[in-house]
Design a protein around this motif. Structure first.
Motif, PDB file in Angstrom:
ATOM      1  N   VAL A   1      67.518  12.696 -25.004  1.00 23.42           N
ATOM      2  CA  VAL A   1      66.284  13.387 -24.628  1.00 23.42           C
ATOM      3  C   VAL A   1      66.593  14.744 -24.005  1.00 23.42           C
ATOM      4  O   VAL A   1      65.839  15.718 -24.194  1.00 23.42           O
ATOM      5  N   SER A   2      67.717  14.851 -23.276  1.00 19.41           N
ATOM      6  CA  SER A   2      68.112  16.142 -22.694  1.00 19.41           C
ATOM      7  C   SER A   2      68.405  17.150 -23.795  1.00 19.41           C
ATOM      8  O   SER A   2      68.039  18.329 -23.694  1.00 19.41           O
TER       9      SER A   2
ATOM     10  N   PRO B   1      64.469  17.638 -33.238  1.00 25.83           N
ATOM     11  CA  PRO B   1      64.400  16.175 -33.198  1.00 25.83           C
ATOM     12  C   PRO B   1      65.785  15.537 -33.250  1.00 25.83           C
ATOM     13  O   PRO B   1      66.752  16.154 -33.703  1.00 25.83           O
ATOM     14  N   ASP B   2      65.877  14.326 -32.772  1.00 28.20           N
ATOM     15  CA  ASP B   2      67.096  13.516 -32.878  1.00 28.20           C
ATOM     16  C   ASP B   2      66.843  12.484 -33.969  1.00 28.20           C
ATOM     17  O   ASP B   2      65.978  11.624 -33.831  1.00 28.20           O
ATOM     18  N   GLU B   3      67.607  12.582 -35.043  1.00 28.32           N
ATOM     19  CA  GLU B   3      67.341  11.722 -36.197  1.00 28.32           C
ATOM     20  C   GLU B   3      68.128  10.421 -36.173  1.00 28.32           C
ATOM     21  O   GLU B   3      68.074   9.646 -37.119  1.00 28.32           O
ATOM     22  N   GLY B   4      68.849  10.169 -35.113  1.00 27.62           N
ATOM     23  CA  GLY B   4      69.547   8.885 -35.025  1.00 27.62           C
ATOM     24  C   GLY B   4      70.882   8.981 -34.326  1.00 27.62           C
ATOM     25  O   GLY B   4      71.899   9.262 -34.956  1.00 27.62           O
ATOM     26  N   THR B   5      70.894   8.752 -33.022  1.00 25.08           N
ATOM     27  CA  THR B   5      72.128   8.750 -32.244  1.00 25.08           C
ATOM     28  C   THR B   5      72.371   7.338 -31.732  1.00 25.08           C
ATOM     29  O   THR B   5      71.465   6.711 -31.179  1.00 25.08           O
TER      30      THR B   5
ATOM     31  N   GLY C   1      66.000   7.656 -31.612  1.00 30.71           N
ATOM     32  CA  GLY C   1      65.324   8.702 -32.370  1.00 30.71           C
ATOM     33  C   GLY C   1      64.342   9.415 -31.454  1.00 30.71           C
ATOM     34  O   GLY C   1      63.777   8.802 -30.544  1.00 30.71           O
ATOM     35  N   GLY C   2      64.153  10.702 -31.660  1.00 28.64           N
ATOM     36  CA  GLY C   2      63.242  11.434 -30.784  1.00 28.64           C
ATOM     37  C   GLY C   2      62.609  12.620 -31.487  1.00 28.64           C
ATOM     38  O   GLY C   2      63.263  13.297 -32.282  1.00 28.64           O
ATOM     39  N   VAL C   3      61.316  12.844 -31.180  1.00 30.80           N
ATOM     40  CA  VAL C   3      60.576  13.950 -31.800  1.00 30.80           C
ATOM     41  C   VAL C   3      59.851  14.723 -30.699  1.00 30.80           C
ATOM     42  O   VAL C   3      59.096  14.136 -29.914  1.00 30.80           O
ATOM     43  N   PRO C   4      60.069  16.051 -30.624  1.00 29.41           N
ATOM     44  CA  PRO C   4      59.338  16.841 -29.622  1.00 29.41           C
ATOM     45  C   PRO C   4      57.945  17.221 -30.130  1.00 29.41           C
ATOM     46  O   PRO C   4      57.750  17.460 -31.322  1.00 29.41           O
ATOM     47  N   GLN C   5      56.982  17.247 -29.230  1.00 26.52           N
ATOM     48  CA  GLN C   5      55.643  17.761 -29.550  1.00 26.52           C
ATOM     49  C   GLN C   5      55.505  19.108 -28.862  1.00 26.52           C
ATOM     50  O   GLN C   5      55.619  19.205 -27.636  1.00 26.52           O
ATOM     51  N   LEU C   6      55.254  20.146 -29.668  1.00 27.93           N
ATOM     52  CA  LEU C   6      55.225  21.512 -29.151  1.00 27.93           C
ATOM     53  C   LEU C   6      53.794  22.025 -29.032  1.00 27.93           C
ATOM     54  O   LEU C   6      52.909  21.654 -29.808  1.00 27.93           O
ATOM     55  N   SER C   7      53.595  22.890 -28.057  1.00 27.29           N
ATOM     56  CA  SER C   7      52.299  23.557 -27.892  1.00 27.29           C
ATOM     57  C   SER C   7      52.182  24.687 -28.903  1.00 27.29           C
ATOM     58  O   SER C   7      53.133  24.985 -29.637  1.00 27.29           O
ATOM     59  N   GLU C   8      51.008  25.318 -28.946  1.00 32.21           N
ATOM     60  CA  GLU C   8      50.826  26.447 -29.859  1.00 32.21           C
ATOM     61  C   GLU C   8      51.790  27.575 -29.537  1.00 32.21           C
ATOM     62  O   GLU C   8      52.150  28.368 -30.401  1.00 32.21           O
ATOM     63  N   GLU C   9      52.214  27.634 -28.283  1.00 29.55           N
ATOM     64  CA  GLU C   9      53.156  28.679 -27.874  1.00 29.55           C
ATOM     65  C   GLU C   9      54.605  28.286 -28.172  1.00 29.55           C
ATOM     66  O   GLU C   9      55.538  29.044 -27.904  1.00 29.55           O
ATOM     67  N   GLY C  10      54.799  27.073 -28.715  1.00 28.05           N
ATOM     68  CA  GLY C  10      56.150  26.628 -29.063  1.00 28.05           C
ATOM     69  C   GLY C  10      56.902  25.979 -27.930  1.00 28.05           C
ATOM     70  O   GLY C  10      58.117  25.766 -28.029  1.00 28.05           O
TER      71      GLY C  10
ATOM     72  N   ILE D   1      57.644  22.738 -25.314  1.00 31.87           N
ATOM     73  CA  ILE D   1      57.576  21.274 -25.385  1.00 31.87           C
ATOM     74  C   ILE D   1      56.525  20.748 -24.427  1.00 31.87           C
ATOM     75  O   ILE D   1      56.512  21.082 -23.238  1.00 31.87           O
ATOM     76  N   GLU D   2      55.646  19.916 -24.975  1.00 32.60           N
ATOM     77  CA  GLU D   2      54.665  19.230 -24.143  1.00 32.60           C
ATOM     78  C   GLU D   2      55.092  17.788 -23.887  1.00 32.60           C
ATOM     79  O   GLU D   2      54.967  17.285 -22.771  1.00 32.60           O
ATOM     80  N   LYS D   3      55.577  17.143 -24.948  1.00 30.09           N
ATOM     81  CA  LYS D   3      56.018  15.758 -24.839  1.00 30.09           C
ATOM     82  C   LYS D   3      57.223  15.544 -25.757  1.00 30.09           C
ATOM     83  O   LYS D   3      57.441  16.304 -26.703  1.00 30.09           O
ATOM     84  N   VAL D   4      57.956  14.478 -25.468  1.00 30.72           N
ATOM     85  CA  VAL D   4      59.014  14.014 -26.370  1.00 30.72           C
ATOM     86  C   VAL D   4      58.826  12.513 -26.555  1.00 30.72           C
ATOM     87  O   VAL D   4      58.837  11.758 -25.576  1.00 30.72           O
ATOM     88  N   ILE D   5      58.603  12.114 -27.787  1.00 29.87           N
ATOM     89  CA  ILE D   5      58.429  10.688 -28.088  1.00 29.87           C
ATOM     90  C   ILE D   5      59.773  10.151 -28.579  1.00 29.87           C
ATOM     91  O   ILE D   5      60.331  10.651 -29.561  1.00 29.87           O
ATOM     92  N   THR D   6      60.295   9.155 -27.875  1.00 30.29           N
ATOM     93  CA  THR D   6      61.607   8.596 -28.222  1.00 30.29           C
ATOM     94  C   THR D   6      61.479   7.118 -28.568  1.00 30.29           C
ATOM     95  O   THR D   6      60.600   6.417 -28.061  1.00 30.29           O
ATOM     96  N   SER D   7      62.370   6.665 -29.440  1.00 37.70           N
ATOM     97  CA  SER D   7      62.387   5.248 -29.826  1.00 37.70           C
ATOM     98  C   SER D   7      63.809   4.717 -29.716  1.00 37.70           C
ATOM     99  O   SER D   7      64.788   5.466 -29.848  1.00 37.70           O
TER     100      SER D   7
END
Length: 467
Positions: free
Chosen positions: A116-117, A125-129, A147-156, A158-164
């Protein structure tokens, strides 16, 4: 409701209207069609509801992080995986996880190495560590694919990071057991993926070939330096057949070690599949270099045996022929024991099937003695049928691995000429012994070699030795 009867959603604003004296004189109304916005909001609500249901029912652990790495939410699977409630997880910052997260090699991660860092730093995104997480007091590690995917604001930003976190502990343990078996195999062992690339090689193969693992792993079959071109073609052909599911019987290959030594191996292969799809082939190569060299030496020995002027043959414990060279077969044909063209037919026949009874009994007696004493035996044998004398040497044959008796080999040397010369010498001696004069022979040092039986007073005839 429109005049066509379609229901629409509207947002109405009413503004009072007052005259110059400030008295209320009416109202001004504005209506905005918000049907599409309502539809979008409904879709979003349903989407969020579906997401929440998926979030809550997912079997993999899911954690949502904020822009600073803090935990915003965690699903029930995450609570079970990490042994903490959602509220407890929300209280933990990234430093809490220091010493609890591990690299795939088992070493602990630093905070900046956390998946996540890295996502927060790179916005990628992290596609599989593969990571290990230890939450138990006994230090047991469970393994996950992160696995992790960042959610970006319109300004680019990071607002959230969803990890599994997908639990692969059982798979990891199975892989570790496989690796131990892979390394423990006493024969050179390779894993080649479906693209024909060497992915794993055990230490035995490294020792035999003389190449480092790093020189082999990552190389494709056509590129490796230790297989000659013909061997590569054979391996590639069988590799493709194995990927298609064909059974491949063991086959021989040739290789060359890093120091130039020629090596020979017998390949056994097995197809590896995941979810019914081929992912590669494991090849186990039994080193048969010594056997191959022994076979080559044996072939040279056979060639020498076939070219020998001596009759050489071998019988097993039941006195059945297992080998006979050309000279032995020729002698059998000369004696009328077998017909021409029957060379191969004598293999498997008992000795007594093609030899007279008296000769068979003498042969069996000598062979039994050799088997019993395990000592070689030499005899002089006369063949009346051929008027030939032979000197036979019987020797025991044992399996070098099991020490089991395999039979007796016989080398029969033709000594007919020596016998004839000896017979002639005896005839000459008899004549000399009967000669009325004293006949004697001295060697070059003056020593008597021969003296006949005549009287010492008889006339002497001498033969001086060389010199």
């Amino acid at each position: 409701m429109t005049k066509e009867g379609e229901e629409r959603n509207a947002e109405i604003h009413i503004v009072p209207h007052r005259g110059e004296s400030g008295e209320f004189s009416g109202a001004l109304g504005f209506a905005r069609d918000i049907t599409e916005r309502k539809e979008r909001e409904e879709k979003l609500r349903r989407s969020e509801e579906r997401y929440r249901r998926l979030f809550e029912s997912a079997k993999v652990a899911i954690i949502v992080h904020g822009s600073e790495g803090e935990i915003l939410s965690a699903n029930p699977a995450a609570e079970r995986a990490f042994g903490l409630t959602e509220e407890q997880l929300k209280e933990k910052d990234l430093d809490f996880w220091k010493g609890k997260l591990y690299r795939e090699n088992g070493e602990p991660m630093e905070v900046h190495e956390f998946p996540v860092s890295k996502i927060l730093d790179s916005k990628e995104p992290d596609e599989g560590t593969v990571i290990g997480i230890s939450m138990s007091e006994n230090g047991d590690i469970r393994w996950y694919i992160h696995g992790g995917v960042p959610q970006l604001s319109e300004e680019g930003e990071i607002e959230k990071v969803i990890t599994s976190f997908k639990d692969i502990t059982d798979q990891k343990k199975a892989e570790e057991r496989f690796e131990k078996l892979f390394e423990a195999n006493p024969d050179p062992t390779f894993f080649i993926d479906e693209k024909g690339v060497f992915r794993e090689v055990n230490e035995v193969a490294v020792e035999v070939l003389g190449y480092e693992k790093e020189e082999i792993k990552g190389e494709s079959l056509p590129e490796v330096p230790f297989f000659p071109s013909e061997t590569k073609e054979k391996i590639i052909e069988n590799f493709k057949k194995r990927l298609r599911g064909a059974e491949i019987p063991p086959y021989m290959i040739e290789a060359e070690s890093e120091n130039g030594e020629n090596l020979y191996g017998e390949v056994n292969s097995a197809l590896l599949e995941e979810k019914g799809e081929p992912v590669g082939v494991i090849g186990v190569v039994r080193d048969v270099t010594e056997r191959k060299k022994a076979e080559e030496n044996l072939q040279e020995y056979k060639s020498a045996v076939e070219a020998s002027d001596d009759s050489i043959y071998m019988v097993d414990e039941d006195y059945r022929y297992v080998f006979a060279n050309d000279e032995h077969v020729t002698r059998l044909m000369d004696a009328g024991r077998i017909e021409e063209g029957d060379k191969d037919r004598i293999i498997g026949l008992e000795y007594k099937d093609i030899h007279p009874q008296e000769e068979w009994e003498a042969f069996r007696k000598n062979a039994e003695k050799v088997i019993e004493t395990e000592d070689s035996l030499t005899e002089t044998f006369a063949s009346l049928a051929l008027d030939r004398w032979s000197e036979r040497t019987y020797s025991l044959v044992k399996d070098p691995r099991t020490n089991e008796v395999k039979g007796v080999v016989v080398v029969s040397k033709d000594i007919t000429k020596q016998k004839e010369a000896l017979r002639e010498a005896k005839t000459v001696r008899a004549l000399l012994d009967a000669f009325p004069a004293h006949v004697y022979y001295k060697d070059e040092e003056g020593r008597y070699v021969y003296s006949n039986e005549s009287s010492s007073s008889a006339k002497r005839i001498s033969f001086n030795g060389p010199g």
